[in-house]
Every structure is written in C-alpha cells, then in structure tokens.
Design an enzyme around this catalytic site. Structure first.
Site, PDB file in Angstrom:
ATOM      1  N   ARG A  26     -10.396  20.081  14.356  1.00 37.81           N
ATOM      2  CA  ARG A  26     -11.419  19.427  13.536  1.00 37.81           C
ATOM      3  C   ARG A  26     -10.960  18.048  13.064  1.00 37.81           C
ATOM      4  O   ARG A  26     -11.790  17.150  12.872  1.00 37.81           O
ATOM      5  CB  ARG A  26     -11.779  20.307  12.337  1.00 37.81           C
ATOM      6  CG  ARG A  26     -12.702  21.446  12.729  1.00 37.81           C
ATOM      7  CD  ARG A  26     -13.013  22.345  11.557  1.00 37.81           C
ATOM      8  NE  ARG A  26     -14.170  23.190  11.844  1.00 37.81           N
ATOM      9  CZ  ARG A  26     -14.648  24.083  11.010  1.00 37.81           C
ATOM     10  NH1 ARG A  26     -14.062  24.276   9.841  1.00 37.81           N
ATOM     11  NH2 ARG A  26     -15.702  24.798  11.336  1.00 37.81           N
ATOM     12  N   LYS A 187     -18.896  41.020  13.596  1.00 35.11           N
ATOM     13  CA  LYS A 187     -20.113  41.610  13.037  1.00 35.11           C
ATOM     14  C   LYS A 187     -21.399  41.108  13.666  1.00 35.11           C
ATOM     15  O   LYS A 187     -21.503  39.960  14.061  1.00 35.11           O
ATOM     16  CB  LYS A 187     -20.167  41.295  11.548  1.00 35.11           C
ATOM     17  CG  LYS A 187     -19.058  41.941  10.757  1.00 35.11           C
ATOM     18  CD  LYS A 187     -19.285  41.677   9.294  1.00 35.11           C
ATOM     19  CE  LYS A 187     -18.054  42.044   8.484  1.00 35.11           C
ATOM     20  NZ  LYS A 187     -18.013  41.257   7.238  1.00 35.11           N
ATOM     21  N   GLY A 343     -13.527  29.589  16.110  1.00 28.29           N
ATOM     22  CA  GLY A 343     -12.081  29.363  16.047  1.00 28.29           C
ATOM     23  C   GLY A 343     -11.257  30.173  17.038  1.00 28.29           C
ATOM     24  O   GLY A 343     -10.389  29.627  17.718  1.00 28.29           O
ATOM     25  N   GLY A 366     -20.335  28.772  12.246  1.00 31.45           N
ATOM     26  CA  GLY A 366     -21.650  29.069  11.667  1.00 31.45           C
ATOM     27  C   GLY A 366     -22.666  27.976  11.958  1.00 31.45           C
ATOM     28  O   GLY A 366     -23.828  28.259  12.273  1.00 31.45           O
TER      29      GLY A 366
HETATM   30  C1  3PG Z   1     -16.611  26.577   8.291  1.00 26.45           C
HETATM   31  O1  3PG Z   1     -15.436  26.585   8.684  1.00 26.45           O
HETATM   32  O2  3PG Z   1     -17.383  27.523   8.490  1.00 26.45           O
HETATM   33  C2  3PG Z   1     -17.132  25.336   7.625  1.00 26.45           C
HETATM   34  O3  3PG Z   1     -16.094  24.436   7.366  1.00 26.45           O
HETATM   35  C3  3PG Z   1     -17.859  25.695   6.345  1.00 26.45           C
HETATM   36  O4  3PG Z   1     -17.024  26.422   5.508  1.00 26.45           O
HETATM   37  P1  3PG Z   1     -17.626  27.648   4.715  1.00 26.45           P
HETATM   38  O5  3PG Z   1     -18.043  28.691   5.704  1.00 26.45           O
HETATM   39  O6  3PG Z   1     -16.543  28.108   3.786  1.00 26.45           O
HETATM   40  O7  3PG Z   1     -18.826  27.126   3.957  1.00 26.45           O
END
Ligand code: 3PG
Ligand code: MG
Length: 437
Positions: A26, A187, A343, A366
């Site tokens: 990132r 999930k 990831g 997400g």
């Molecule tokens: C992530 O890694 O999903 C983003 O950086 C957002 O982080 P968060 O899910 O803690 O809001």
C-alpha cells in the site's frame, strides 16, 4: 500544483508484526501520486489511518514505520507529527516548502475521524489548499479524512484511485470470456452481496476457505467442526440457486485437508468433502480440488481472485492458496487478465515472487468488493467529477483561508443525487486484515 499545499489521503493501513511492516504494497502504491505532487512543486501533507485504535492513542499504531518505509522508497525525508492536529502540527505544516512533505500521525487516534466529525474535518482541511484522495483501500469508509475534508476543499482523486477504478471497472464492464471469480476467506457474511453481483457477471465461481464450508453445508454436506456460518446457509442456498438459474458453474471443494486443531504442528490428513469427519476442522483444500480448479480455469480468459483457500497463516494449510497463486501466474503468462485483491492472496503471490505477473493487484480488500458489488464508494463519490451523493447533505462548501495562502476556489453546488447511507458501510464488523476485509 506549483506552490499548492496538497492534503493527501493515502491508505498506509499496512500489516505490522513486532512494529515491522510485513507488506508494504500500500505504501508503494501511493508513491506515484506523492512523487507527481512533489515534482509538480506542491507541498504535501499526508493523512492515513493505521489499524483500529478507536479514537485513542495506541503507541503500536503510530505511523512512524510507514514514514520510514516511504522515506526509503522516495529518497526524501518524511517527517511525522506527534498528533494529526495541534499546535506542533500547525507549525510543521506552516513551515513546509514546495517539494516537501509531512505525514500526520494516525488520524484514527481522534474519535472525530471515524465519526466524520465536521469540526475535526475542518481542522484537517485547514492543512491544505486542495484535497487529493488516493486511499482506495479506505474508499468504502465515510470518515473525516476520506470524505469530510472534501466539504472544505476542492477535491481530486489520485493516480492509484484512478488505476484501481479503471482495472476493476474493466473487469465488470468488458471482461474477456469465460470469466471466473475465485472467492475464499473466512466468512460468507459481508460477501453475500458481492457473490450475488458476481453470479450475474461470471461464467464460473470457485469457492474456497470458510466460505466454501458454508456452501458445502448449503448443498447438503456436513463439515464437522469446520468454520462455517449457520446463519448464512440460506443465503448460500439462494446463491447456488441463482447460479443454477443463470447457468453459472459453481465449483465447490471435492476434498480437503482436515486437522484436529486449527494450530501449527497439529495432526492433519486429506479426506473427501463427502466424508468430512465430525470432530475435525477443514483447514485447506485437498489435491483433487486443486486439480479440479486448474482444469476449470484452463479455458478461462479473465480471473478475479479474492481470499485464501485455507488457513493461510499456518504454512501447512497454505498449500492450496499457494498452488492457486501459481495457476494464476500461469494464466497471466498465457495472456489472461488476472486481478487479485485481499491481503492473503497477494501475500501468497509475493512469497512466490510472482506478484508482478498479475494484471492488477488491488490495494483494497473491502473497498474492492464493495466496488465490484456496484456500490458507491464514499471516498470516490465525494469527488465532484465522480458525482457526489453527499452533495444532498447540508454542507457549506467554504475553503478556509489561511494567512499567506491563496484562497481555494469554492465548489459549485452540484445537482442533487439520491443519498446513500454511509453508516452501513462502516458497521460491517468484517473479518479484518485477512482477505475480503
Ligand atoms: C482496510 O484495510 O480494510 C482499510 O484500510 C480500511 O480499514 P478498516 O477496515 O479498519 O476501516
Ligand atoms: Mg477493512
């Protein structure tokens, strides 16, 4: 850009272990925008979150390791502030010269960040003449530093945001067929909508991980002690039916690795998914499943992969995920479009040194799923050219004027659009850090 002070939101929410960055993707992905701004003569005030400190200062979630990594990558010193706001920060920002940059401390140390508190956003906005959002990974969050500041500053998206949107849009709009999606991870909850959206787009859906277990139950199998979600079985059944109606093939695991415990060094063996033993946990796909996946992917021209096929953190149960990474690389070599998000999937590719072969690696877990689902991402929607649903909110677009800086142009009022509910995007309680989160 010359002489402008740019408030830049990036997503430096990187995995850390013992204070060390485990994967710097990132940070690397943010470099082109940062360089373009610095080369263009801007001074850059960078904002990011790291982890979920919930509005408190957590020393282990300071951004210094990210600043050090960025310093190495761009060969320009990246100082950090002790706090995202405050007198010291005001001072440091004021002293910035064109071509210099600064990283504000973790914005989530302030409760106003996740609440998208207007006062907090306004303070942050006072650090820039313009706002650039390049945090694709956090674009599904309607927070002060991703959305709130845009009410006070002329707003743009960065190069990473552009690249992500283009790669993911291509996938949805004009995929070369046949098109396959591979979805793993723990999930099903939180992924129902994306699975439904994908069923309407793909020719083949391959499932692995805990997600597959829930679908195995939905198709009448018992999975012993394996991770699955009883509440999601009906949804899984509905998705299977939808696939059947549309003629989409769904490939479920035919065999699996089962373990006594989900720990390192435990006893494990391969069994058919028709005979999963009652007191064991399925922790990876078995060799027959991997062969089936390889065969199913043979004619495929476009692949979307998100989520590990097994318990990837434990090396003995990362076999199928790593095998799939190899297949994905072979497919990419053969000219297929391969887009990977999440990831663990990306980690598998990196461990094998084949990440660069992919057409696109998404920095969003997400965020990429919500994008593929067809949802408006708040961090994109807030930028005027992208069309903002927030413009129906009673926000006064006033750029704060700082002594000695040019006042930023006011934003023209935009056409009202139906509002989306940003709050639902934040409370998903998704499995974090792992894939699809
Ligand atoms: C992530 O890694 O999903 C983003 O950086 C957002 O982080 P968060 O899910 O803690 O809001
Ligand atoms: Mg997340």
């Amino acid at each position: 850009m010359q002489g402008q002070r740019v408030l830049l939101r990036v997503d430096f929410n990187v995995p850390l272990s013992d204070g060390k960055i485990v994967d710097d993707s990132r940070i690397r992905a943010a470099v082109p925008t940062i360089k373009a701004l610095l080369d263009g003569g801007a001074s850059v005030v960078i904002m990011s979150h790291l982890g979920r400190p919930d509005g408190r200062v957590v020393d282990g979630l300071r951004l210094r390791p990210a600043a050090e990594r960025l310093t190495q990558l761009i060969r320009v010193n990246v100082p950090t502030t002790g706090d995202a706001l405050g007198v010291g920060t005001d001072d440091a920002v004021r002293r910035l010269r064109p071509g210099e940059l600064l990283l504000l401390e973790n914005v989530r140390f302030h409760a106003g960040e996740e609440r998208n508190d207007p006062a907090f956003a306004e303070r942050l906005a006072s650090y820039g003449d313009v706002f650039v959002n390049d945090a694709f990974g956090a674009a599904h969050r309607a927070h002060a530093s991703t959305v709130g500041v845009a009410a006070y500053l002329p707003s743009y998206v960065g190069l990473l945001m552009e690249q992500e949107v283009e790669a993911l849009s291509n996938l949805l709009d004009k995929p070369a067929r046949p098109f396959a999606a591979i979805v793993g991870g723990g999930k099903v909850s939180g992924k129902v909508a994306v699975l439904e959206a994908l069923i309407k787009k793909v020719d083949l859906l391959i499932l692995g991980g805990g997600v597959a277990n829930t679908f195995l139950v939905a198709s009448g199998r018992s999975v012993g002690k394996s991770l699955y979600e009883s509440k999601m079985v009906d949804d899984a059944r509905r998705i299977l039916k939808l696939a059947q109606d549309r003629g989409v093939r769904v490939l479920l695991p035919v065999d699996g690795v089962v373990a006594k415990e989900v720990t390192r060094g435990t006893e494990f063996k391969v069994v058919s998914t028709d005979k999963l033993p009652a007191s064991w946990h399925m922790v990876d796909l078995g060799p027959a499943s991997i062969t089936a996946i390889r065969e199913a992917l043979a004619p495929i021209k476009t692949i979307l992969w998100n989520g590990p096929l097994g318990v990837f953190e434990i090396p003995s149960f990362a076999v199928a995920t790593r095998e799939l990474a190899k297949v994905a690389a072979e497919k990419a070599d053969d000219g297929a479009t391969v887009v990977v998000g999440g990831g663990d999937s990306i980690a598998a590719l990196k461990q094998l040194g084949i990440a660069e072969k992919m057409t696109h690696l998404s920095t969003g877990g997400g965020a990429s799923l919500e994008f593929l689902e067809g949802r408006d991402l708040p961090g994109l929607a807030v930028v005027p050219t992208a069309g903002s649903p927030y413009e129906t909110l009673p926000i006064v677009y006033v750029a704060p004027v700082k002594p000695g800086s040019k006042p930023a142009p006011k934003r023209a009022p935009a056409k009202p659009k139906p509002a989306i509910k940003p709050s639902t995007l934040d409370d998903e309680g998704d499995e974090e850090s792992g894939d699809l989160a």
